[in-house]
Design a protein around this motif. Structure first.
Motif, PDB file in Angstrom:
ATOM      1  N   GLU A   1     -24.967  10.564  38.432  1.00  0.00           N
ATOM      2  CA  GLU A   1     -25.526   9.650  39.820  1.00  0.00           C
ATOM      3  C   GLU A   1     -24.292   8.512  39.821  1.00  0.00           C
ATOM      4  O   GLU A   1     -24.069   7.672  38.860  1.00  0.00           O
ATOM      5  CB  GLU A   1     -26.726   9.091  39.275  1.00  0.00           C
ATOM      6  CG  GLU A   1     -27.383   8.028  40.305  1.00  0.00           C
ATOM      7  CD  GLU A   1     -28.760   7.518  39.915  1.00  0.00           C
ATOM      8  OE1 GLU A   1     -29.498   7.108  40.724  1.00  0.00           O
ATOM      9  OE2 GLU A   1     -29.028   7.412  38.675  1.00  0.00           O
TER      10      GLU A   1
ATOM     11  N   ALA B   1     -30.065  11.185  41.226  1.00  0.00           N
ATOM     12  CA  ALA B   1     -30.318  12.009  40.160  1.00  0.00           C
ATOM     13  C   ALA B   1     -31.247  13.196  40.436  1.00  0.00           C
ATOM     14  O   ALA B   1     -32.380  12.974  41.185  1.00  0.00           O
ATOM     15  CB  ALA B   1     -30.927  11.356  38.842  1.00  0.00           C
TER      16      ALA B   1
ATOM     17  N   HIS C   1     -26.945  13.989  36.707  1.00  0.00           N
ATOM     18  CA  HIS C   1     -27.680  13.475  35.604  1.00  0.00           C
ATOM     19  C   HIS C   1     -27.898  11.907  35.973  1.00  0.00           C
ATOM     20  O   HIS C   1     -27.066  11.295  36.785  1.00  0.00           O
ATOM     21  CB  HIS C   1     -27.108  13.591  34.393  1.00  0.00           C
ATOM     22  CG  HIS C   1     -26.808  14.655  34.066  1.00  0.00           C
ATOM     23  ND1 HIS C   1     -27.896  15.583  33.227  1.00  0.00           N
ATOM     24  CD2 HIS C   1     -25.623  15.915  34.087  1.00  0.00           C
ATOM     25  CE1 HIS C   1     -27.322  16.724  32.926  1.00  0.00           C
ATOM     26  NE2 HIS C   1     -26.135  17.128  33.500  1.00  0.00           N
TER      27      HIS C   1
END
Length: 468
Positions: free
Chosen positions: A109, A164, A190
């Motif tokens: 992210e 994310a 992630h």
């Protein structure tokens, strides 16, 4: 794949845009990394960029990248591929970097991402980043937000991974053909820090649901099929060609499932309960979660399932649509259960020695038949387990839970050794006459006038031609 293959060439990228890349920029492209094996590759631990806990793509792999200043650069190559869908059965598909589906893209992210896309297909293409928040001109819809990427050309997509979650990528150019041929892949973003709705897990698996219509003996999918598919797959693999999900007892397990078929799939796990913790739209609020053993994944959706693997054993994991765990199915096969056609078989065998009756006692026998099949054909229900034929195919695999599986070990531990006294077994003793229920009551809504006589069903036999 060697570490050398996983590393990208160093070098600065030239100025890029969502138009065709110049000759100067082509000279600075990241090296395309290819993968042709259909095995589950180990997780790609990030060597550059921000750290994260990597996913494991079932019968797939994660695409390596290079860092160019603060930009994470990838190179996807759209091209015809040869995909082994099951042992002894290969299909001519279209995909990315040697595989269908293409490799999983993993970022963090907040990462700025630059994806070079080279087209080696015989027609133009594009890539839509399904579920992503990005500039409109990077959305990948041919004719609407960009021109098509012509054969031999390279385009560049660049945007920030803003949230994310689990996403997908696929063409929005002649997509009926290109997606039917297998062009799709997964994208995982992630979280950059601890997230209140995204738990840390020990094992993180992902795969795509896909379907094909490939006639027995053929190797290229039909692209005009709308409903009657005959091969149901996970990451373009059909059981028993699908790898098992191997975990340690007590592990917190996450499974990310994306659906790019033309129908929904109720995904069902045995021996455990899970919660749906995420969708294409992001993490599910904890107040909206509840335990399930089956979750429907509709067309174009992603579902993120999480559970604690606290029961040892080999647990089935499959789509609960029965014909999706059969494979190589025909749609015009008559039901022959209970029909004794031995005399007919004897006569036909004199003309066709390999003729075989199917379905006169049900379908189970077909899993063990040595029926002659055309070359390069996916067999039906051909998986073998420790007690005989598993009688499954298609969208089916096994979650193998073991107490002695190492923390980062994803190898198949073999079949589960059941403790004594924990297997179902045949009863050979006497059976008492079953007790009959004696407390039947009258119906709450009695039927109307009854028929005076029973109905007799008569079979009308076809008459022969005149003179016979």
């Amino acid at each position: 794949m060697t570490n050398a293959r996983r590393k990208f060439m160093l070098g600065a990228a030239g100025a890029v845009s969502a138009a065709a890349v110049s000759r100067f920029a082509l000279a600075t492209l990241p090296e395309p990394v290819l993968q042709t094996r259909a095995d589950t590759m180990p997780p790609l631990v990030p060597g550059t960029g921000r750290p994260y806990h990597p996913v494991v793509t079932l019968n797939g792999w994660t695409l390596p990248w290079r860092m160019n200043a603060s930009v994470k650069e990838f190179h996807l190559v759209a091209e015809p591929v040869l995909r082994e869908m099951a042992p002894g059965f290969k299909a001519h598909l279209w995909g990315y970097n040697g595989q269908s589906p293409g490799p999983t893209i993993e970022v963090v992210e907040g990462d700025r991402v630059r994806i070079f896309v080279t087209n080696k297909l015989p027609e133009h293409t594009s890539i839509h980043w399904h579920g992503q928040r990005l500039p409109n001109g990077m959305d990948g819809v041919t004719g609407l937000t960009q021109p098509g990427i012509l054969p031999g050309k390279t385009f560049v997509y660049e945007f920030v991974a803003r949230r994310a979650g689990t996403f997908m990528y696929h063409p929005h150019a002649d997509e009926m053909t290109q997606m039917a041929m297998g062009m799709m892949g997964l994208w995982v973003t992630h979280p950059k820090a601890r997230h209140p709705l995204i738990d840390e897990v020990d094992r993180d698996f992902c795969f795509l649901l896909n379907a094909y219509d490939i006639e027995p003996g053929a190797s290229t999918p039909k692209i005009m099929t709308m409903l009657d598919f005959n091969l149901w797959s996970w990451n373009s693999r059909v059981f028993p060609g699908i790898d098992s999900l191997n975990v340690r007892r007590g592990d917190k397990v996450r499974v990310r499932i994306g659906n790019l078929t033309m129908t929904n799939h109720p995904m069902h796990i045995h021996g455990h309960e899970f919660t749906v913790t995420g969708t294409d739209g992001g993490p599910v609020p904890k107040s909206a979660r509840w335990p399930e053993v089956t979750a429907d994944v509709a067309v174009g959706q992603m579902r993120q399932l999480e559970f604690v693997a606290d029961e040892e054993g080999d647990w089935a994991f499959h789509c609960h649509k029965s014909h999706h765990t059969m494979n190589a199915m025909g749609h015009d096969v008559p039901t022959m259960i209970g029909v004794d056609h031995r005399e007919v078989v004897e006569q036909i065998n004199q003309l066709i020695p390999d003729y075989m009756v199917m379905g006169d006692r049900g379908m189970a026998d077909m899993g063990e038949m040595e029926m002659p099949l055309p070359d390069n054909t996916a067999r039906m229900m051909s998986g073998d387990g420790p007690f005989g034929s598993v009688e499954m195919g298609g969208m089916f695999s096994v979650v193998k839970v073991r107490r002695d599986q190492k923390h980062d070990d994803y190898k198949n531990p073999g079949w589960y050794a059941h403790p004594p006294g924990t297997n179902a077994f045949e009863w050979t003793g006497a059976l008492a006459e079953p007790a009959r229920f004696k407390c039947e009551g009258d119906s709450a809504m009695p039927p109307g006038a009854r028929l005076v006589r029973d109905i007799e069903v008569q079979v009308r036999k076809p008459r022969g031609h005149a003179g016979h």
